[in-house]
Design a protein around this motif. Structure first.
Motif, PDB file in Angstrom:
ATOM      1  N   THR A  22     -16.181 -12.175  -4.980  1.00 27.62           N
ATOM      2  CA  THR A  22     -15.006 -11.388  -4.880  1.00 27.62           C
ATOM      3  C   THR A  22     -15.328  -9.953  -5.102  1.00 27.62           C
ATOM      4  OG1 THR A  22     -13.716 -13.469  -5.208  1.00 27.62           O
ATOM      5  CG2 THR A  22     -12.472 -11.480  -5.523  1.00 27.62           C
ATOM      6  N   LEU A  23     -15.000  -9.114  -4.239  1.00 30.92           N
ATOM      7  CA  LEU A  23     -15.207  -7.522  -4.557  1.00 30.92           C
ATOM      8  C   LEU A  23     -13.903  -6.962  -5.148  1.00 30.92           C
ATOM      9  CD1 LEU A  23     -17.549  -5.648  -4.260  1.00 30.92           C
ATOM     10  CD2 LEU A  23     -16.516  -4.858  -1.889  1.00 30.92           C
ATOM     11  N   ASN A  24     -13.896  -6.501  -6.271  1.00 29.54           N
ATOM     12  CA  ASN A  24     -13.151  -5.652  -6.943  1.00 29.54           C
ATOM     13  C   ASN A  24     -12.967  -4.168  -6.653  1.00 29.54           C
ATOM     14  OD1 ASN A  24     -11.859  -8.038  -8.772  1.00 29.54           O
ATOM     15  ND2 ASN A  24     -13.791  -8.344  -9.176  1.00 29.54           N
ATOM     16  N   PRO A  25     -11.890  -3.661  -6.924  1.00 29.15           N
ATOM     17  CA  PRO A  25     -11.788  -2.017  -6.913  1.00 29.15           C
ATOM     18  C   PRO A  25     -12.774  -1.460  -7.796  1.00 29.15           C
ATOM     19  CG  PRO A  25      -9.586  -3.043  -6.630  1.00 29.15           C
ATOM     20  CD  PRO A  25     -10.446  -4.116  -7.192  1.00 29.15           C
ATOM     21  N   GLY A  26     -13.331  -0.380  -7.117  1.00 30.02           N
ATOM     22  CA  GLY A  26     -14.321   0.471  -7.903  1.00 30.02           C
ATOM     23  C   GLY A  26     -16.080  -0.134  -7.691  1.00 30.02           C
ATOM     24  N   GLN A  27     -15.879  -1.282  -7.097  1.00 29.42           N
ATOM     25  CA  GLN A  27     -17.293  -2.050  -7.105  1.00 29.42           C
ATOM     26  C   GLN A  27     -17.967  -1.585  -5.649  1.00 29.42           C
ATOM     27  OE1 GLN A  27     -16.665  -6.006  -7.681  1.00 29.42           O
ATOM     28  NE2 GLN A  27     -17.065  -5.614  -9.832  1.00 29.42           N
ATOM     29  N   VAL A  28     -19.231  -1.490  -5.460  1.00 29.62           N
ATOM     30  CA  VAL A  28     -19.691  -1.186  -4.210  1.00 29.62           C
ATOM     31  C   VAL A  28     -20.569  -2.440  -3.921  1.00 29.62           C
ATOM     32  CG1 VAL A  28     -21.595   0.309  -2.935  1.00 29.62           C
ATOM     33  CG2 VAL A  28     -19.813   1.047  -4.415  1.00 29.62           C
ATOM     34  N   LEU A  29     -20.456  -3.070  -2.890  1.00 33.71           N
ATOM     35  CA  LEU A  29     -21.360  -4.409  -2.342  1.00 33.71           C
ATOM     36  C   LEU A  29     -22.352  -3.771  -1.440  1.00 33.71           C
ATOM     37  CD1 LEU A  29     -21.938  -7.351  -2.086  1.00 33.71           C
ATOM     38  CD2 LEU A  29     -20.090  -7.270  -0.223  1.00 33.71           C
ATOM     39  N   PHE A  30     -23.422  -4.268  -1.814  1.00 31.39           N
ATOM     40  CA  PHE A  30     -24.785  -3.802  -0.753  1.00 31.39           C
ATOM     41  C   PHE A  30     -24.990  -5.153   0.172  1.00 31.39           C
ATOM     42  CE2 PHE A  30     -29.563  -4.665  -0.490  1.00 31.39           C
ATOM     43  CZ  PHE A  30     -29.624  -3.964   0.794  1.00 31.39           C
ATOM     44  N   VAL A  31     -24.880  -5.081   1.342  1.00 28.13           N
ATOM     45  CA  VAL A  31     -25.309  -6.221   2.341  1.00 28.13           C
ATOM     46  C   VAL A  31     -26.708  -5.774   2.955  1.00 28.13           C
ATOM     47  CG1 VAL A  31     -24.312  -7.624   4.176  1.00 28.13           C
ATOM     48  CG2 VAL A  31     -22.701  -6.625   2.485  1.00 28.13           C
ATOM     49  N   PRO A  32     -27.614  -6.629   2.748  1.00 32.75           N
ATOM     50  CA  PRO A  32     -28.806  -6.448   3.331  1.00 32.75           C
ATOM     51  C   PRO A  32     -28.816  -6.613   5.103  1.00 32.75           C
ATOM     52  CG  PRO A  32     -29.329  -7.952   1.574  1.00 32.75           C
ATOM     53  CD  PRO A  32     -27.783  -7.738   1.596  1.00 32.75           C
ATOM     54  N   ARG A  33     -29.802  -5.976   5.655  1.00 35.71           N
ATOM     55  CA  ARG A  33     -29.957  -6.214   6.988  1.00 35.71           C
ATOM     56  C   ARG A  33     -29.770  -7.802   7.752  1.00 35.71           C
ATOM     57  NH1 ARG A  33     -34.311  -6.579  11.167  1.00 35.71           N
ATOM     58  NH2 ARG A  33     -33.713  -5.447  12.991  1.00 35.71           N
ATOM     59  N   HIS A  34     -28.952  -7.923   8.467  1.00 36.95           N
ATOM     60  CA  HIS A  34     -28.843  -9.279   9.334  1.00 36.95           C
ATOM     61  C   HIS A  34     -28.442 -10.296   8.251  1.00 36.95           C
ATOM     62  CE1 HIS A  34     -31.756  -8.225  12.940  1.00 36.95           C
ATOM     63  NE2 HIS A  34     -30.739  -7.514  12.714  1.00 36.95           N
ATOM     64  N   TRP A  35     -27.806 -10.132   7.203  1.00 36.93           N
ATOM     65  CA  TRP A  35     -26.946 -10.970   6.428  1.00 36.93           C
ATOM     66  C   TRP A  35     -25.487 -11.318   7.298  1.00 36.93           C
ATOM     67  CZ3 TRP A  35     -27.343 -13.779   1.631  1.00 36.93           C
ATOM     68  CH2 TRP A  35     -28.524 -13.749   1.143  1.00 36.93           C
ATOM     69  N   TRP A  36     -25.086 -12.533   7.479  1.00 37.63           N
ATOM     70  CA  TRP A  36     -24.039 -12.933   8.025  1.00 37.63           C
ATOM     71  C   TRP A  36     -22.957 -12.923   7.045  1.00 37.63           C
ATOM     72  CZ3 TRP A  36     -23.333 -15.000  13.177  1.00 37.63           C
ATOM     73  CH2 TRP A  36     -24.679 -15.096  13.945  1.00 37.63           C
ATOM     74  N   HIS A  37     -21.857 -12.409   7.571  1.00 41.59           N
ATOM     75  CA  HIS A  37     -20.647 -12.177   6.427  1.00 41.59           C
ATOM     76  C   HIS A  37     -19.267 -12.532   7.232  1.00 41.59           C
ATOM     77  CE1 HIS A  37     -21.978  -8.289   8.280  1.00 41.59           C
ATOM     78  NE2 HIS A  37     -20.736  -7.900   8.159  1.00 41.59           N
ATOM     79  N   TYR A  38     -18.530 -13.337   6.312  1.00 41.19           N
ATOM     80  CA  TYR A  38     -17.310 -13.433   6.853  1.00 41.19           C
ATOM     81  C   TYR A  38     -16.241 -12.659   5.542  1.00 41.19           C
ATOM     82  CZ  TYR A  38     -12.655 -15.902   7.254  1.00 41.19           C
ATOM     83  OH  TYR A  38     -11.358 -16.358   7.205  1.00 41.19           O
ATOM     84  N   VAL A  39     -15.172 -11.748   5.900  1.00 43.08           N
ATOM     85  CA  VAL A  39     -14.664 -11.078   5.062  1.00 43.08           C
ATOM     86  C   VAL A  39     -13.240 -11.165   4.902  1.00 43.08           C
ATOM     87  CG1 VAL A  39     -14.402  -8.854   3.657  1.00 43.08           C
ATOM     88  CG2 VAL A  39     -16.389  -9.337   5.119  1.00 43.08           C
ATOM     89  N   GLU A  40     -12.461 -11.524   3.805  1.00 41.21           N
ATOM     90  CA  GLU A  40     -11.101 -11.931   3.929  1.00 41.21           C
ATOM     91  C   GLU A  40     -10.310 -11.266   2.832  1.00 41.21           C
ATOM     92  OE1 GLU A  40     -10.078 -16.026   3.146  1.00 41.21           O
ATOM     93  OE2 GLU A  40     -11.714 -16.328   2.103  1.00 41.21           O
ATOM     94  N   SER A  41      -9.180 -10.729   3.018  1.00 43.57           N
ATOM     95  CA  SER A  41      -8.506  -9.866   2.133  1.00 43.57           C
ATOM     96  C   SER A  41      -7.687 -10.765   1.248  1.00 43.57           C
ATOM     97  CB  SER A  41      -7.320  -8.992   2.696  1.00 43.57           C
ATOM     98  OG  SER A  41      -7.935  -7.828   3.444  1.00 43.57           O
ATOM     99  N   ILE A  42      -7.673 -10.930   0.203  1.00 40.88           N
ATOM    100  CA  ILE A  42      -7.064 -11.976  -0.862  1.00 40.88           C
ATOM    101  C   ILE A  42      -5.941 -11.247  -1.778  1.00 40.88           C
ATOM    102  CG2 ILE A  42      -8.963 -13.575  -0.928  1.00 40.88           C
ATOM    103  CD1 ILE A  42      -9.880 -12.563  -3.484  1.00 40.88           C
ATOM    104  N   ASP A  43      -5.577  -9.826  -1.436  1.00 38.67           N
ATOM    105  CA  ASP A  43      -4.577  -9.349  -2.123  1.00 38.67           C
ATOM    106  C   ASP A  43      -3.639  -8.834  -1.302  1.00 38.67           C
ATOM    107  OD1 ASP A  43      -4.731  -9.801  -5.020  1.00 38.67           O
ATOM    108  OD2 ASP A  43      -6.359  -8.214  -5.339  1.00 38.67           O
ATOM    109  N   PRO A  44      -2.249  -8.606  -1.616  1.00 39.51           N
ATOM    110  CA  PRO A  44      -1.031  -8.326  -0.264  1.00 39.51           C
ATOM    111  C   PRO A  44      -1.579  -7.001   0.172  1.00 39.51           C
ATOM    112  CG  PRO A  44      -0.088  -8.890  -2.811  1.00 39.51           C
ATOM    113  CD  PRO A  44      -1.814  -8.910  -2.822  1.00 39.51           C
TER     114      PRO A  44
END
Length: 497
Positions: free
Chosen positions: A248-270
């Motif tokens: 879970t990615l929180n405000p202020g954080q930066v996620l690094f996603v390497p090349r060709h990694w599959w990802h599904y992303v969902e919003s869990i706050d209003p």
């Protein structure tokens, strides 16, 4: 976040060490946990997703909530994708969603559960639908407010001059999500501004288990046929072998996603607001050739099947002409650009080798033996050392996204699934080192899986349904197949250069 008054200093590796609260930096300046050079080194060498903490606390963009952006945009119309809040096993691709043109102010009013009787959201009950303003490029959204670009400071990660101009904005309500996919180009940096998002990630080696498809077609996106949060394991049995990494990615954080990694992303706050930038890589040159081949085949076969219904298979993000002539020109430009890159690289490489050879002669060493050693093992050894070093930097300011159990978390799950302090994998090894040291074994498993994917299942009855155009495209445009075709095409053209 680093507390007020805590001073940090850099060591020789570019990492900072906490000293004490009484030693506040002059002027209240925040010193980052990694220098730009070190951050870029990590990004270019790390082979698993990770979260950077305390790297964007002084970015103006950290204050860009949806409410603030609503004031900045002054009633500008934005396109929202509308999806159902449902949990069936079929992915909600963009071709099946509704769309609304609305202002951020109208979105925020609707999102307060005030379902309007009029206006752009009048047909969408807030209790049943989510809204997502996704893929909003800064250069289009803020075309008359270019000074806002400076609020996103990707140069802190070692990419000088990179800011909001090369960024994309994402604003969504609870439940808004992106179907599982991989990006053909580059790697990804994602800054979370408001609210939280849950990321489900799978390594490139698991591609056979994700059932890749190019329908719907979007350049640079390979979709999965699976709804990874509610998979149909009877239809897609190999998905049970996929290794889910979740965070879970929180405000202020930066996620690094390497090349060709599959990802599904969902919003869990209003309300959620994110900013991302895709970082170009050398591998993108060949990937563009592969994407051009994909475009030609998809457009040729799908338009032949039904020339008047492109909406059924062409993603709404694809607005360019799809004629065969245009697509062939696109392929030729991609191949030409690749060879231009090859020629430039060879000039640089030749200059470097010439300098190195002169140095070796001065040292009285055998140049040929040295070069032979480098080609056979030296580069792999060097790269392995860099990867090990990057993994060893995991800690409070660089948190690895680790392998999770099969059970999906609740919507109010912990910030980091698994124990975010120990970073321990399933077999007790350090998660970062596990990914680096076992990569070869993963590749071997992946190759076996590809064979299994294409082999007939003796336990299954022969299908009574006809083979469709989409079935054929899934085989022709399997990522492994497209890569081989591109390499054959490049090899054939190289005879002319």
């Amino acid at each position: 976040m680093v507390g007020v008054g805590i001073r940090v200093i850099r060591n020789q590796l570019g990492i900072t060490n906490v000293l004490g609260a009484e030693e506040e930096p002059s002027g209240g300046e925040h010193i980052k946990p990694f220098t730009p050079e070190k951050a870029k080194e990590i990004i270019m060498s790390l082979q698993q997703p990770a979260i950077f903490c305390n790297m964007a606390v002084d970015w103006p963009a950290q204050h860009w909530t949806a409410e603030h952006l609503s004031e900045v945009l002054h009633g500008k119309q934005i396109r929202f994708r509308m999806g159902m809040k449902r949990t069936d096993t079929v992915p909600q691709f963009e071709t099946t969603c509704g769309y609304v043109e609305a202002t951020l102010e109208e979105f925020l009013t609707w999102n307060c559960d005030q379902s309007p009787l009029s206006g752009p959201f009048r047909d969408y009950d807030h209790s049943k639908f989510w809204a997502y303003a996704d893929y909003k490029y800064f250069v289009s959204l803020f075309d008359d407010k270019t000074d806002i670009f400076e609020g996103v400071i990707w140069s802190d990660f070692g990419f000088p001059g990179r800011n909001g101009r090369e960024s994309t904005l994402w604003i969504g309500s609870m439940g808004a999500h992106t179907p599982c996919h991989l990006d053909s180009y580059g790697c990804n940096l994602v800054f979370q501004v408001q609210g939280r998002k849950r990321w489900h990630l799978f390594p490139p080696e698991d591609t056979p288990f994700l059932y890749p498809t190019r329908i719907p077609y979007e350049e640079s996106s390979v979709f999965s046929k699976i709804n990874v949060v509610n998979p149909d394991l009877k239809r897609f049995p190999r998905f049970c072998k996929a290794r889910r990494h979740m965070v879970t990615l929180n405000p202020g954080q930066v996620l690094f996603v390497p090349r060709h990694w599959w990802h599904y992303v969902e919003s869990i706050d209003p309300v959620t607001v994110s900013i991302n930038s895709w970082i170009e890589l050398e591998e993108d040159h060949q990937a563009r050739v592969e994407e051009a081949i994909t475009r030609i085949l998809v457009c040729a076969l799908k338009t032949a099947e039904d020339p008047h219904n492109t909406r059924a298979w062409l993603n709404p993000t694809e607005v360019e002409e799809t004629s065969h002539e245009v697509n062939c020109r696109y392929l030729n430009r991609a191949v030409s650009a690749l060879f231009d890159y090859y020629r430039t690289s060879k000039v640089v490489e030749a200059q470097a080798m010439r300098t190195n050879r002169e140095h070796m002669k001065k040292e009285g060493l055998n140049v040929h033996n040295h070069m032979e050693m480098e080609q056979t093992g030296g580069q792999d050894l060097s790269l392995g050392v860099v990867k090990q070093e990057a993994a060893s930097l995991f800690g409070p300011d660089l948190v690895p996204v680790i392998l999770t159990s099969e059970e999906l978390p609740s919507k109010t799950g912990s910030i980091f699934e698994g124990d975010g302090k120990d970073f321990v994998g399933e077999d007790g090894e350090h998660s970062g080192k596990l990914h680096c040291t076992k990569r070869q074994r993963m590749m071997s498993k992946s190759e076996d899986a590809i064979v299994e994917q294409n082999a007939p299942n003796s336990n299954m009855a022969p299908s009574q349904t006809l083979i469709s155009t989409d079935d054929l495209l899934d085989c022709l445009l399997n990522p492994q197949v497209t890569r081989i075709v591109a390499q054959l095409l490049i090899q054939g053209r190289s005879l002319w250069f």
